[in-house]
Write an enzyme that holds these catalytic residues in place. Structure first.
Site, PDB file in Angstrom:
ATOM      1  N   GLY A  43     -16.235  19.778   4.101  1.00 41.61           N
ATOM      2  CA  GLY A  43     -15.949  19.756   5.525  1.00 41.61           C
ATOM      3  C   GLY A  43     -15.869  18.350   6.045  1.00 41.61           C
ATOM      4  O   GLY A  43     -16.063  17.389   5.292  1.00 41.61           O
ATOM      5  N   GLU A  59      -9.398  19.014   4.416  1.00 41.18           N
ATOM      6  CA  GLU A  59     -10.674  18.638   3.791  1.00 41.18           C
ATOM      7  C   GLU A  59     -10.841  19.277   2.421  1.00 41.18           C
ATOM      8  O   GLU A  59     -11.353  18.638   1.494  1.00 41.18           O
ATOM      9  CB  GLU A  59     -11.852  19.042   4.696  1.00 41.18           C
ATOM     10  N   GLU A  63     -11.449  16.890  -0.677  1.00 39.28           N
ATOM     11  CA  GLU A  63     -12.773  16.869  -1.292  1.00 39.28           C
ATOM     12  C   GLU A  63     -12.886  17.661  -2.583  1.00 39.28           C
ATOM     13  O   GLU A  63     -13.769  17.396  -3.398  1.00 39.28           O
ATOM     14  CB  GLU A  63     -13.826  17.365  -0.288  1.00 39.28           C
ATOM     15  N   PRO A  80     -28.046  21.758  18.921  1.00 38.57           N
ATOM     16  CA  PRO A  80     -28.001  20.318  19.170  1.00 38.57           C
ATOM     17  C   PRO A  80     -28.701  19.494  18.081  1.00 38.57           C
ATOM     18  O   PRO A  80     -28.429  18.306  17.937  1.00 38.57           O
ATOM     19  CB  PRO A  80     -28.747  20.167  20.501  1.00 38.57           C
ATOM     20  N   GLU A 112     -17.790  14.702  -6.024  1.00 36.08           N
ATOM     21  CA  GLU A 112     -18.074  15.567  -7.145  1.00 36.08           C
ATOM     22  C   GLU A 112     -18.129  16.996  -6.601  1.00 36.08           C
ATOM     23  O   GLU A 112     -18.927  17.280  -5.708  1.00 36.08           O
ATOM     24  CB  GLU A 112     -19.459  15.190  -7.680  1.00 36.08           C
TER      25      GLU A 112
END
Lengths: 227, 227
Positions: A43, A59, A63, A80, A112
DNA sequence: GCAAAAGTGTTCCTTTTACACCCATGC
DNA sequence: GCATGGGTGTAAAAGGAACACTTTTGC
């Protein structure tokens, strides 16, 4: 109040399935702070002008080097305190992939990516444990009333494979014969002329193919998929 | 890339039900640009340090003077063009309220809040039409497998009222006698000694009360709510 | 032939659906 | 009494669960 400094990310729980290994998810080893060295789901930040789905797909490509063939929004996590840096809200997705089609690679020099069986997850960064649990729950439910299980199997699959997928996800035995009957009478599978490669002994099963057009046509007429 | 200028809002589709008026949602007349003068669902920017749910509850209080008794995250809408000003992602919620308990008021001087039947909605700002459609869909589904319908009815309700709610939401007739039988055998309702106020002619029905503790206890034992 | 795993069919039981009938109230 | 709407029961039909049996393969 017409502006704020809350940041927005997307994250994705990507599921893969293997008859011998069960259900797994892709995790990335974090190389930067916070949670450096820990595992996390793929992400990152949403770019300006980018849709949420596009951000997830980007992403996942960056990734882990993969493309999902099913992607669905899961939930938005906005506590939050979920990120120690600042308030970062994340829109979580879950995706399905055919494991055999991709070899996970590390796209950027430092990353990785690995498969982890859902029953054997390492410690996870942020609230990612919670997100994965939520995704598993959703997948379990969804597979019972939408034919998305096929996105985890090869395009050609045998009934034992399909049966095993459902039994794994439901976490309980399902009568093999009733399962077959129920699925076949939906009329959304095509029986091929081929048989599965024999592994071990026993009679090899026929291979089948999911017919999406058939499914959508029947759905329009009010057919209800329910396994 | 470690920062962006995407802004985050929350919006809420609040449902109310009235046996004679059917299912309605609360809309606010916009007094500022963009879409000034048009109707929109309540919502606004999330403040720093505030959870998403808290933001929704605050906005509902400020804009309509209400408190929902059920609130659930719906979906996050992030199309880059959904807001003409800039990229604003909104986390949409839907809530349920007992109409009789609140008189809608305009909390800030310039606002105006009203109930609109879902079959008679005005033109709506932003992508709010889509959000409401999504919420209706979700509510329809959810009410079939979670006992949330009671959050729309008075605490004491008659079977005809409950039946009418489900028939309205499902958009089809349900056999009144089978519906009653099915619901009663779940064992999550308490029959009270009172009868409903007679309106018009006909035999008045008994009043009932939902027993949440009973429901959660039975659920734990594996009971499945399904209407 | 034997064990293992796939494919077919049958029976039983639970759940759903349809509907006939009785009861309480207003006029 | 009659019309209107709520409450109770039953029978037929459909759907699901359980399981016996047959077929194909490896050894």
């Amino acid at each position: 109040m017409s502006s704020n400094h809350i940041k927005l990310t997307v994250d994705a729980v990507v599921f893969g399935y293997d008859p011998s290994d069960g259900l797994s998810v892709i995790l990335i080893k974090r190389k930067i702070s916070p949670f450096k060295g820990m595992w996390a789901i793929p992400g990152g930040f949403v770019l300006e002008g980018e849709s949420l789905e596009a951000a997830v797909e980007r992403e996942l490509h960056e990734e882990a080097g993969i493309e999902v063939n099913y992607l669905e929004q899961l939930y938005t996590f906005g506590d939050p305190n979920r990120d120690p840096r600042s308030q970062i809200v994340t829109v979580a997705y879950y995706g399905l992939i055919r494991r055999a089609n991709f070899e996970l690679y590390a796209a950027t020099d430092a990353e990785e990516a690995h498969w982890f069986n859902i029953n054997n997850l390492p410690n996870l960064a942020f609230d990612h444990k919670k997100i994965i649990a939520y995704a598993i729950q959703r997948l379990r439910n969804k597979i019972s009333y939408e034919p998305i299980g096929f996105e985890l199997l090869n395009e050609k699959f045998s009934f034992p494979e399909l049966h095993n997928l459902y039994a794994t996800l439901y976490g309980k035995d399902i009568d093999r014969r009733n399962f077959r009957k129920k699925f076949l009478q939906l009329g959304i599978l095509e029986e091929l002329d081929e048989k599965a490669e024999k592994e071990g002994r026993g009679r090899p099963g026929f291979l089948y193919k999911f017919l999406p057009e058939k499914y959508f046509a029947l759905k329009k007429e009010g057919m209800i998929f329910e396994i």
